[in-house]
Design a protein around this motif. Structure first.
Motif, PDB file in Angstrom:
ATOM      1  N   LYS A  78       0.850  -1.176   0.000  1.00  0.00           N
ATOM      2  CA  LYS A  78       0.000   0.000   0.000  1.00  0.00           C
ATOM      3  C   LYS A  78       0.890   1.231   0.000  1.00  0.00           C
ATOM      4  CE  LYS A  78      -1.973  -1.242   3.749  1.00  0.00           C
ATOM      5  NZ  LYS A  78      -2.783  -1.241   4.946  1.00  0.00           N
ATOM      6  N   LYS A  79       0.474   2.240  -0.743  1.00  0.00           N
ATOM      7  CA  LYS A  79       1.184   3.511  -0.727  1.00  0.00           C
ATOM      8  C   LYS A  79       0.976   4.159   0.633  1.00  0.00           C
ATOM      9  CE  LYS A  79       1.972   7.452  -3.691  1.00  0.00           C
ATOM     10  NZ  LYS A  79       1.557   8.136  -4.894  1.00  0.00           N
ATOM     11  N   ASN A  80       1.940   4.897   1.119  1.00  0.00           N
ATOM     12  CA  ASN A  80       1.917   5.427   2.479  1.00  0.00           C
ATOM     13  C   ASN A  80       1.043   6.644   2.700  1.00  0.00           C
ATOM     14  OD1 ASN A  80       3.665   3.450   3.353  1.00  0.00           O
ATOM     15  ND2 ASN A  80       5.471   4.651   2.864  1.00  0.00           N
ATOM     16  N   ASN A  81       0.450   7.206   1.663  1.00  0.00           N
ATOM     17  CA  ASN A  81      -0.312   8.441   1.816  1.00  0.00           C
ATOM     18  C   ASN A  81      -1.797   8.220   1.602  1.00  0.00           C
ATOM     19  OD1 ASN A  81       2.099   9.891   2.172  1.00  0.00           O
ATOM     20  ND2 ASN A  81       2.385   9.995  -0.029  1.00  0.00           N
ATOM     21  N   PRO A  82      -2.492   7.675   2.602  1.00  0.00           N
ATOM     22  CA  PRO A  82      -3.926   7.448   2.411  1.00  0.00           C
ATOM     23  C   PRO A  82      -4.703   8.751   2.376  1.00  0.00           C
ATOM     24  CG  PRO A  82      -3.309   6.976   4.662  1.00  0.00           C
ATOM     25  CD  PRO A  82      -2.038   7.282   3.921  1.00  0.00           C
ATOM     26  N   ASN A  90     -14.241   6.397   8.168  1.00  0.00           N
ATOM     27  CA  ASN A  90     -14.156   4.946   8.197  1.00  0.00           C
ATOM     28  C   ASN A  90     -13.665   4.350   6.888  1.00  0.00           C
ATOM     29  OD1 ASN A  90     -15.141   4.839  10.811  1.00  0.00           O
ATOM     30  ND2 ASN A  90     -17.249   4.843  10.113  1.00  0.00           N
ATOM     31  N   VAL A  91     -13.600   5.146   5.819  1.00  0.00           N
ATOM     32  CA  VAL A  91     -13.204   4.633   4.514  1.00  0.00           C
ATOM     33  C   VAL A  91     -11.972   5.391   4.031  1.00  0.00           C
ATOM     34  CG1 VAL A  91     -13.922   4.271   2.131  1.00  0.00           C
ATOM     35  CG2 VAL A  91     -15.586   4.039   3.972  1.00  0.00           C
ATOM     36  N   VAL A  92     -10.959   4.672   3.616  1.00  0.00           N
ATOM     37  CA  VAL A  92      -9.710   5.270   3.159  1.00  0.00           C
ATOM     38  C   VAL A  92      -9.444   4.815   1.732  1.00  0.00           C
ATOM     39  CG1 VAL A  92      -7.223   5.375   3.559  1.00  0.00           C
ATOM     40  CG2 VAL A  92      -8.780   5.310   5.496  1.00  0.00           C
ATOM     41  N   SER A  93      -9.049   5.757   0.868  1.00  0.00           N
ATOM     42  CA  SER A  93      -8.696   5.430  -0.509  1.00  0.00           C
ATOM     43  C   SER A  93      -7.177   5.429  -0.626  1.00  0.00           C
ATOM     44  CB  SER A  93      -9.286   6.469  -1.462  1.00  0.00           C
ATOM     45  OG  SER A  93      -8.846   6.217  -2.772  1.00  0.00           O
ATOM     46  N   GLU A  94      -6.622   4.358  -1.166  1.00  0.00           N
ATOM     47  CA  GLU A  94      -5.176   4.251  -1.297  1.00  0.00           C
ATOM     48  C   GLU A  94      -4.795   3.726  -2.673  1.00  0.00           C
ATOM     49  OE1 GLU A  94      -2.935   2.258   1.627  1.00  0.00           O
ATOM     50  OE2 GLU A  94      -3.838   3.309   3.292  1.00  0.00           O
ATOM     51  N   THR A  95      -3.514   3.861  -2.971  1.00  0.00           N
ATOM     52  CA  THR A  95      -2.932   3.287  -4.178  1.00  0.00           C
ATOM     53  C   THR A  95      -2.323   1.950  -3.806  1.00  0.00           C
ATOM     54  OG1 THR A  95      -2.427   5.457  -5.091  1.00  0.00           O
ATOM     55  CG2 THR A  95      -1.161   3.593  -5.950  1.00  0.00           C
ATOM     56  N   VAL A  96      -2.577   0.935  -4.605  1.00  0.00           N
ATOM     57  CA  VAL A  96      -1.953  -0.362  -4.387  1.00  0.00           C
ATOM     58  C   VAL A  96      -0.755  -0.467  -5.326  1.00  0.00           C
ATOM     59  CG1 VAL A  96      -3.469  -1.570  -6.008  1.00  0.00           C
ATOM     60  CG2 VAL A  96      -2.321  -2.846  -4.218  1.00  0.00           C
ATOM     61  N   SER A 128      -6.972  -6.659 -11.528  1.00  0.00           N
ATOM     62  CA  SER A 128      -8.210  -5.881 -11.631  1.00  0.00           C
ATOM     63  C   SER A 128      -8.499  -5.219 -10.302  1.00  0.00           C
ATOM     64  CB  SER A 128      -9.402  -6.776 -11.984  1.00  0.00           C
ATOM     65  OG  SER A 128      -9.197  -7.445 -13.198  1.00  0.00           O
ATOM     66  N   ILE A 129      -9.034  -4.002 -10.372  1.00  0.00           N
ATOM     67  CA  ILE A 129      -9.574  -3.350  -9.187  1.00  0.00           C
ATOM     68  C   ILE A 129     -11.052  -3.131  -9.467  1.00  0.00           C
ATOM     69  CG2 ILE A 129      -9.542  -1.347  -7.687  1.00  0.00           C
ATOM     70  CD1 ILE A 129      -6.599  -1.063  -8.214  1.00  0.00           C
ATOM     71  N   ILE A 130     -11.892  -3.842  -8.716  1.00  0.00           N
ATOM     72  CA  ILE A 130     -13.334  -3.797  -8.902  1.00  0.00           C
ATOM     73  C   ILE A 130     -13.976  -3.426  -7.575  1.00  0.00           C
ATOM     74  CG2 ILE A 130     -15.383  -5.132  -9.540  1.00  0.00           C
ATOM     75  CD1 ILE A 130     -13.425  -6.959 -11.142  1.00  0.00           C
ATOM     76  N   ASN A 131     -14.755  -2.359  -7.582  1.00  0.00           N
ATOM     77  CA  ASN A 131     -15.403  -1.865  -6.363  1.00  0.00           C
ATOM     78  C   ASN A 131     -14.407  -1.668  -5.225  1.00  0.00           C
ATOM     79  OD1 ASN A 131     -17.979  -1.803  -7.530  1.00  0.00           O
ATOM     80  ND2 ASN A 131     -18.293  -3.961  -7.051  1.00  0.00           N
ATOM     81  N   GLY A 132     -13.213  -1.189  -5.567  1.00  0.00           N
ATOM     82  CA  GLY A 132     -12.208  -0.892  -4.552  1.00  0.00           C
ATOM     83  C   GLY A 132     -11.461  -2.095  -4.022  1.00  0.00           C
ATOM     84  N   ARG A 133     -11.702  -3.276  -4.584  1.00  0.00           N
ATOM     85  CA  ARG A 133     -11.024  -4.495  -4.150  1.00  0.00           C
ATOM     86  C   ARG A 133     -10.036  -4.938  -5.217  1.00  0.00           C
ATOM     87  NH1 ARG A 133     -16.246  -7.874  -2.322  1.00  0.00           N
ATOM     88  NH2 ARG A 133     -17.174  -6.272  -1.037  1.00  0.00           N
ATOM     89  N   VAL A 134      -8.911  -5.502  -4.788  1.00  0.00           N
ATOM     90  CA  VAL A 134      -7.852  -5.921  -5.700  1.00  0.00           C
ATOM     91  C   VAL A 134      -7.999  -7.416  -5.989  1.00  0.00           C
ATOM     92  CG1 VAL A 134      -5.358  -6.129  -6.029  1.00  0.00           C
ATOM     93  CG2 VAL A 134      -6.298  -4.163  -4.802  1.00  0.00           C
ATOM     94  N   TYR A 188      -9.237   0.613  -2.714  1.00  0.00           N
ATOM     95  CA  TYR A 188      -8.142   0.873  -3.640  1.00  0.00           C
ATOM     96  C   TYR A 188      -8.693   1.439  -4.935  1.00  0.00           C
ATOM     97  CZ  TYR A 188      -5.405  -1.866  -0.406  1.00  0.00           C
ATOM     98  OH  TYR A 188      -4.780  -2.319   0.712  1.00  0.00           O
ATOM     99  N   ARG A 189      -8.103   2.529  -5.389  1.00  0.00           N
ATOM    100  CA  ARG A 189      -8.529   3.158  -6.638  1.00  0.00           C
ATOM    101  C   ARG A 189      -7.433   3.048  -7.687  1.00  0.00           C
ATOM    102  NH1 ARG A 189     -12.241   7.500  -7.011  1.00  0.00           N
ATOM    103  NH2 ARG A 189     -10.688   8.304  -8.415  1.00  0.00           N
ATOM    104  N   ASP A 190      -6.254   3.472  -7.344  1.00  0.00           N
ATOM    105  CA  ASP A 190      -5.145   3.533  -8.296  1.00  0.00           C
ATOM    106  C   ASP A 190      -4.247   2.314  -8.126  1.00  0.00           C
ATOM    107  OD1 ASP A 190      -6.144   6.044  -8.977  1.00  0.00           O
ATOM    108  OD2 ASP A 190      -4.871   7.040  -7.509  1.00  0.00           O
ATOM    109  N   VAL A 191      -3.608   1.909  -9.232  1.00  0.00           N
ATOM    110  CA  VAL A 191      -2.701   0.767  -9.184  1.00  0.00           C
ATOM    111  C   VAL A 191      -1.385   1.138  -9.857  1.00  0.00           C
ATOM    112  CG1 VAL A 191      -3.644  -0.269 -11.300  1.00  0.00           C
ATOM    113  CG2 VAL A 191      -2.427  -1.702  -9.667  1.00  0.00           C
ATOM    114  N   VAL A 192      -0.285   0.756  -9.219  1.00  0.00           N
ATOM    115  CA  VAL A 192       1.057   0.882  -9.783  1.00  0.00           C
ATOM    116  C   VAL A 192       1.624  -0.522  -9.840  1.00  0.00           C
ATOM    117  CG1 VAL A 192       3.383   1.789  -9.459  1.00  0.00           C
ATOM    118  CG2 VAL A 192       1.416   3.185  -8.829  1.00  0.00           C
ATOM    119  N   ILE A 193       2.073  -0.945 -11.019  1.00  0.00           N
ATOM    120  CA  ILE A 193       2.645  -2.277 -11.178  1.00  0.00           C
ATOM    121  C   ILE A 193       4.083  -2.139 -11.636  1.00  0.00           C
ATOM    122  CG2 ILE A 193       2.496  -4.468 -12.411  1.00  0.00           C
ATOM    123  CD1 ILE A 193      -0.524  -3.934 -12.674  1.00  0.00           C
ATOM    124  N   ASN A 194       4.982  -2.723 -10.869  1.00  0.00           N
ATOM    125  CA  ASN A 194       6.400  -2.767 -11.218  1.00  0.00           C
ATOM    126  C   ASN A 194       6.676  -4.165 -11.757  1.00  0.00           C
ATOM    127  OD1 ASN A 194       7.012  -0.126 -10.171  1.00  0.00           O
ATOM    128  ND2 ASN A 194       6.788  -1.006  -8.137  1.00  0.00           N
TER     129      ASN A 194
END
Length: 124
Positions: free
Chosen positions: A5-9, A16-22, A32-38, A53-59
């Motif tokens: 998880k990215k460190n800047n939620p 109660n709800v936090v959006s983060e980058t995976v 796939s990210i569907i309804n905020g689930r990976v 989860y909204r955004d995804v970074v893949i290395n």
């Protein structure tokens, strides 16, 4: 394949709800990210249910990547399709399949072997 998880939620709406980058390190998977689930290869990656989860970074070099609402950044090549309903797509390498966004910019540094489209956004 490792998931971080990215460190800047960002707190959304109520606290109660936090959006983060995976961030995913690894190759050869369908992400796939569907309804905020990976989901990786169709299997949900369990975690804190309060995190959306909204955004995804893949290395690495995934087979395919899809988000419903969030941006996609791949530091590598994609061997299949890339799709984002609402978010930018940025690929440092090439895409062997198609790239589609409904609302978002497309930036691919390498070539795109399939088609590329966006309803509302720029293609570079």
């Amino acid at each position: 394949m490792k998931i971080f998880k990215k460190n800047n939620p960002v707190v959304m709406g109520n606290s109660n709800v936090v959006s983060e980058t995976v961030v995913i390190n690894g190759s050869g998977r369908n992400v796939s990210i569907i309804n905020g689930r990976v989901f990786i290869n169709g299997v949900e990656m369990k975690g804190d249910e309060k995190i959306i989860y909204r955004d995804v970074v893949i290395n690495g070099d995934p087979k395919s990547v899809m988000t419903q609402s969030g941006s996609i950044r791949v530091n590598g090549n994609v061997t299949g399709d890339v799709s984002s309903t609402s978010g930018d797509v940025e690929i440092s390498g090439s895409v062997e399949g198609n790239v589609h966004t409904t609302s978002g910019d497309v930036r691919v540094r390498g070539g795109i072997q399939g088609s590329v489209s966006t309803v509302s956004g720029d293609i570079n």
